[in-house]
Enzyme design. Structure first.
Site, mmCIF file in Angstrom:
data_model
loop_
_atom_site.group_PDB
_atom_site.id
_atom_site.type_symbol
_atom_site.label_atom_id
_atom_site.label_comp_id
_atom_site.label_asym_id
_atom_site.label_seq_id
_atom_site.Cartn_x
_atom_site.Cartn_y
_atom_site.Cartn_z
ATOM 1 C CD GLU A 106 68.989 17.466 79.258
ATOM 2 O OE1 GLU A 106 68.873 18.636 79.707
ATOM 3 O OE2 GLU A 106 67.951 16.764 78.635
ATOM 4 C CB CYS A 119 67.463 7.243 80.136
ATOM 5 S SG CYS A 119 67.467 7.817 78.527
ATOM 6 C CB CYS A 126 70.942 13.188 67.471
ATOM 7 S SG CYS A 126 70.588 11.600 66.542
ATOM 8 C CB CYS A 130 63.994 11.806 64.307
ATOM 9 S SG CYS A 130 65.145 10.328 63.983
ATOM 10 C CB CYS A 133 63.645 13.426 68.044
ATOM 11 S SG CYS A 133 64.782 13.353 69.405
ATOM 12 C CB CYS A 355 61.749 9.105 74.555
ATOM 13 S SG CYS A 355 61.745 7.622 75.864
HETATM 14 N N1 SAH Z 1 68.774 7.901 68.713
HETATM 15 C C1 SAH Z 1 68.204 6.304 69.342
HETATM 16 C C2 SAH Z 1 68.072 6.593 70.905
HETATM 17 C C3 SAH Z 1 67.694 7.839 71.371
HETATM 18 S S1 SAH Z 1 65.945 8.395 70.909
HETATM 19 C C4 SAH Z 1 66.877 6.352 68.741
HETATM 20 O O1 SAH Z 1 66.447 6.945 67.769
HETATM 21 O O2 SAH Z 1 66.635 5.203 68.757
HETATM 22 C C5 SAH Z 1 65.200 7.269 72.183
HETATM 23 C C6 SAH Z 1 63.588 6.817 71.505
HETATM 24 O O3 SAH Z 1 63.022 7.970 71.984
HETATM 25 C C7 SAH Z 1 63.659 6.427 70.403
HETATM 26 O O4 SAH Z 1 62.695 5.311 70.237
HETATM 27 C C8 SAH Z 1 62.831 7.658 69.609
HETATM 28 O O5 SAH Z 1 61.979 7.203 68.488
HETATM 29 C C9 SAH Z 1 61.968 8.110 70.877
HETATM 30 N N2 SAH Z 1 61.650 9.434 70.747
HETATM 31 C C10 SAH Z 1 62.344 10.868 70.273
HETATM 32 N N3 SAH Z 1 61.560 11.749 70.403
HETATM 33 C C11 SAH Z 1 60.378 11.478 71.024
HETATM 34 C C12 SAH Z 1 59.295 12.285 71.451
HETATM 35 N N4 SAH Z 1 59.140 13.421 71.435
HETATM 36 N N5 SAH Z 1 58.218 11.552 72.116
HETATM 37 C C13 SAH Z 1 58.352 10.095 72.266
HETATM 38 N N6 SAH Z 1 59.500 9.227 71.809
HETATM 39 C C14 SAH Z 1 60.436 9.906 71.377
HETATM 40 FE FE1 SF4 Z 2 68.594 11.275 67.053
HETATM 41 FE FE2 SF4 Z 2 66.335 11.684 68.091
HETATM 42 FE FE3 SF4 Z 2 66.448 10.506 65.984
HETATM 43 FE FE4 SF4 Z 2 66.837 9.272 68.049
HETATM 44 S S1 SF4 Z 2 65.031 9.846 67.636
HETATM 45 S S2 SF4 Z 2 67.939 9.169 66.169
HETATM 46 S S3 SF4 Z 2 68.042 10.828 69.135
HETATM 47 S S4 SF4 Z 2 66.903 12.410 66.397
#
Ligand code: SAH
Ligand code: SF4
Length: 367
Positions: A106, A119, A126, A130, A133, A355
């Site tokens: 996406e 974006c 991934c 996390c 996420c 995000c």
């Molecule tokens: N993997 C990379 C880039 C993709 S995630 C990273 O983690 O930086 C992009 C951003 O979205 C990151 O700062 C992450 O912390 C944030 N993010 C992930 N899940 C989220 C959520 N549910 N609400 C708000 N931000 C989120």
């Molecule tokens: Fe991966 Fe989501 Fe963590 Fe970014 S925030 S590193 S996309 S699991």
């Protein structure tokens, strides 16, 4: 009866034929060479594809007719297909792209008054897991190729057009690797895409307007820092103690906050450049006033700016965003400490394009 060689060439190269979409200069020169053409034809292909944005070989009228016909018959020019576009009330659009192997990623198109931000995804899924996420919950399926990364940009520009300012110049385009995936886990392809996207004779995007966001892979931060031409860096900090960061971001067990601070302190920022510290606000987990003070102290250790991101809810996450009053309090603490701070008002939230909400149903592993 007409001989076989009298029959017209096929209108389009068949499926499985080589695909020129998303290839870099060297690969396009090699393609030209394979047709017995000189190297400058590769440059002409590059300019036609990226500077002109031509999507059909028939548009490449600067090439000799014979070459054009051969390309038409033997080489595809196929960008990732947009299979779904969900427009949000705030004018951002989340697009689903289908890749050649059927996998889905996406991207989000976000138009602003004087610029547009795209974006991008860097991986299908991934590996970083996390806890907050949605992408992290699906696991990793594979890396994207440079062509697939460039393809998201080209497909979104083709879909929306490139907005032009009152001066007749195209509005600036920002790219953020904040979609699916950990870009520093796929750095080779991300940097190959960066080279194509910033080529002065192609799309000519500004390196300063391309940002790679990482969960904190120190080895990748060091590798990216060593490139003379490179994207800007954003780090997803998301917590202010190792205990909490390790709880929500398993990567912190490999590289803790001190290791990260050392890597960020050593990152060769240019004058005026700041590392963005992204900080997802999870109510009751990472949003205390103490967190605010620790975040300020951390941010002051290197040239940085803080981007607070109220949590975007997704099904089954178990987290919530803090109340607005708390977000404001945290901002105040950071500002008092002299830290530059902004709050990301998530776009596309009503269509799950914000995000951490980028996940494709059906291709992830169960939680
Ligand atoms: N993997 C990379 C880039 C993709 S995630 C990273 O983690 O930086 C992009 C951003 O979205 C990151 O700062 C992450 O912390 C944030 N993010 C992930 N899940 C989220 C959520 N549910 N609400 C708000 N931000 C989120
Ligand atoms: Fe991966 Fe989501 Fe963590 Fe970014 S925030 S590193 S996309 S699991």
């Amino acid at each position: 009866m007409s001989a076989l060689w009298d029959l017209p060439a096929p209108e389009r190269a068949p499926e499985g034929a080589p695909n020129a979409a998303g290839l870099g200069r060297a690969a396009l020169k090699a393609l030209a060479a394979s047709f017995g053409e000189p190297a400058f034809r590769g440059d002409q292909l590059f300019e036609g594809i990226y500077a002109k944005g031509w999507m059909e070989w028939s548009a490449f009228t600067h090439l000799p007719k014979k070459l054009r016909e051969r390309l038409q018959a033997e080489v595809r020019l196929a960008w990732p297909r947009i299979t779904q576009s969900l427009a949000s009330e705030d004018h951002s659009t989340k697009h689903g792209f289908e890749l050649e192997d059927g996998k889905q990623v996406e991207g989000v198109h976000m138009p602003y008054k004087d610029r547009t931000t795209l974006c991008l995804s860097s991986q299908v899924g991934c590996a970083m897991a996390c806890t907050f996420c949605a992408t992290g919950q699906m696991g990793i399926l594979r890396n994207l190729s440079a062509a697939e990364i460039v393809g998201q940009v080209m497909a979104m520009l083709a879909h929306h057009g490139r907005p032009v300012g009152s001066d007749g110049e195209p509005d600036p385009l920002n790219l953020v690797f904040m979609g699916m995936g950990e870009p520093l886990h796929n750095l080779d392809h991300v940097m190959a895409a960066f080279a194509i996207l910033t080529d002065p004779k192609g799309l000519a995007l500004s390196p300063k307007r391309i940002t790679v966001s990482t969960s904190g892979l120190v080895s990748g931060i060091e590798r990216m820092g060593a490139f003379a031409r490179r994207p800007r860096l954003a780090l997803s900090l998301n917590a202010t103690t190792d205990e909490y960061r390790s709880r929500i971001m398993p990567v912190n067990k490999a590289w803790d906050m001190e290791a990260l601070a050392a890597a960020l302190g050593a990152f060769p920022v240019q004058s005026g450049e700041r590392i963005t510290l992204e900080y997802v606000l999870l109510k009751g987990v990472t949003d205390s006033l103490e967190d605010g003070r620790r975040l300020a102290a951390y941010a002051k250790r290197f040239p940085s700016k803080v981007n607070l991101i109220p949590f975007n809810p997704h099904e089954g996450s178990g987290y919530e965003a803090p109340a607005e009053a708390r977000i404001q309090e945290l901002c105040r603490i950071l500002i008092q400490e002299g830290v530059i701070v902004s709050v990301r008002r998530s776009r596309g939230q009503d269509v799950a394009g914000a995000c951490g909400q980028l996940v494709k149903e059906g291709q992830g592993r169960p939680r």
